[in-house]
Design a protein around this motif. Structure first.
Motif, PDB file in Angstrom:
ATOM      1  N   VAL A  45      41.036  36.126  32.237  1.00 29.24           N
ATOM      2  CA  VAL A  45      40.487  35.928  33.377  1.00 29.24           C
ATOM      3  C   VAL A  45      41.191  35.241  34.462  1.00 29.24           C
ATOM      4  O   VAL A  45      41.527  35.755  35.625  1.00 29.24           O
ATOM      5  CB  VAL A  45      39.234  35.163  33.468  1.00 29.24           C
ATOM      6  CG1 VAL A  45      38.555  34.806  34.845  1.00 29.24           C
ATOM      7  CG2 VAL A  45      38.089  35.949  32.821  1.00 29.24           C
ATOM      8  N   GLU A  46      41.913  34.171  33.892  1.00 30.57           N
ATOM      9  CA  GLU A  46      42.877  33.340  34.963  1.00 30.57           C
ATOM     10  C   GLU A  46      44.056  34.176  35.190  1.00 30.57           C
ATOM     11  O   GLU A  46      44.490  34.106  36.366  1.00 30.57           O
ATOM     12  CB  GLU A  46      43.330  31.988  34.506  1.00 30.57           C
ATOM     13  CG  GLU A  46      42.417  30.950  34.168  1.00 30.57           C
ATOM     14  CD  GLU A  46      41.872  30.728  35.506  1.00 30.57           C
ATOM     15  OE1 GLU A  46      42.616  30.434  36.577  1.00 30.57           O
ATOM     16  OE2 GLU A  46      40.495  30.337  35.796  1.00 30.57           O
ATOM     17  N   LYS A  49      42.930  36.685  37.745  1.00 29.63           N
ATOM     18  CA  LYS A  49      42.737  36.365  39.230  1.00 29.63           C
ATOM     19  C   LYS A  49      44.322  35.921  39.807  1.00 29.63           C
ATOM     20  O   LYS A  49      44.234  36.244  41.066  1.00 29.63           O
ATOM     21  CB  LYS A  49      42.173  34.741  38.991  1.00 29.63           C
ATOM     22  CG  LYS A  49      40.431  34.878  38.758  1.00 29.63           C
ATOM     23  CD  LYS A  49      40.050  33.366  38.513  1.00 29.63           C
ATOM     24  CE  LYS A  49      38.398  33.579  38.377  1.00 29.63           C
ATOM     25  NZ  LYS A  49      37.835  32.191  38.249  1.00 29.63           N
ATOM     26  N   LYS A  50      45.122  35.434  38.964  1.00 31.62           N
ATOM     27  CA  LYS A  50      46.506  35.475  39.627  1.00 31.62           C
ATOM     28  C   LYS A  50      47.068  36.843  40.231  1.00 31.62           C
ATOM     29  O   LYS A  50      47.532  36.955  41.142  1.00 31.62           O
ATOM     30  CB  LYS A  50      47.304  34.760  38.662  1.00 31.62           C
ATOM     31  CG  LYS A  50      47.088  33.278  38.548  1.00 31.62           C
ATOM     32  CD  LYS A  50      47.988  32.698  37.248  1.00 31.62           C
ATOM     33  CE  LYS A  50      47.872  31.274  37.057  1.00 31.62           C
ATOM     34  NZ  LYS A  50      48.585  30.698  35.966  1.00 31.62           N
TER      35      LYS A  50
END
Length: 105
Positions: A45-46, A49-50
């Motif tokens: 998820v991170e 997001k990036k």
């Protein structure tokens, strides 16, 4: 008969304790796997997001560049001016060629 009954109760309790222990170990293993999967999903998820933030920045850059091109196109001469400019350049090139041929004689 009392001893048989007591032995039977002890045997059932032992079986119940064994099953409870197995269930507990399975639950611990399932929890560990779930925590590992959760951590993997969090890192994904991170990463997404990036990637999304980078894509949004690129989109904004493209929109800005598009707006600049639209604005610049407004300052460019129309099609008729471009044709007449090409004709003028062609005439000038012919004149330069004539001058060069005269100089070579």
């Amino acid at each position: 008969m009392s001893e048989d009954r007591t032995a039977n109760i002890i045997k059932r309790l032992q079986n119940s304790v064994r099953l409870l222990k197995e269930n507990y170990l399975q639950a611990v293993e399932a929890k560990t796997l779930a925590e590992t999967e959760l951590e993997t999903l969090r890192s994904e998820v991170e990463s997404l997001k990036k990637e999304l933030a980078e894509s949004k920045a690129q989109l904004n850059d493209i929109k800005t560049e598009k707006q600049r091109l639209i604005t610049a196109r407004g300052f460019v001469a129309d099609e008729g001016d471009i044709k007449s400019a090409r004709l003028r350049v062609s005439r000038l090139v012919r004149e330069i060629d004539k001058c060069i041929s005269l100089l070579n004689q």
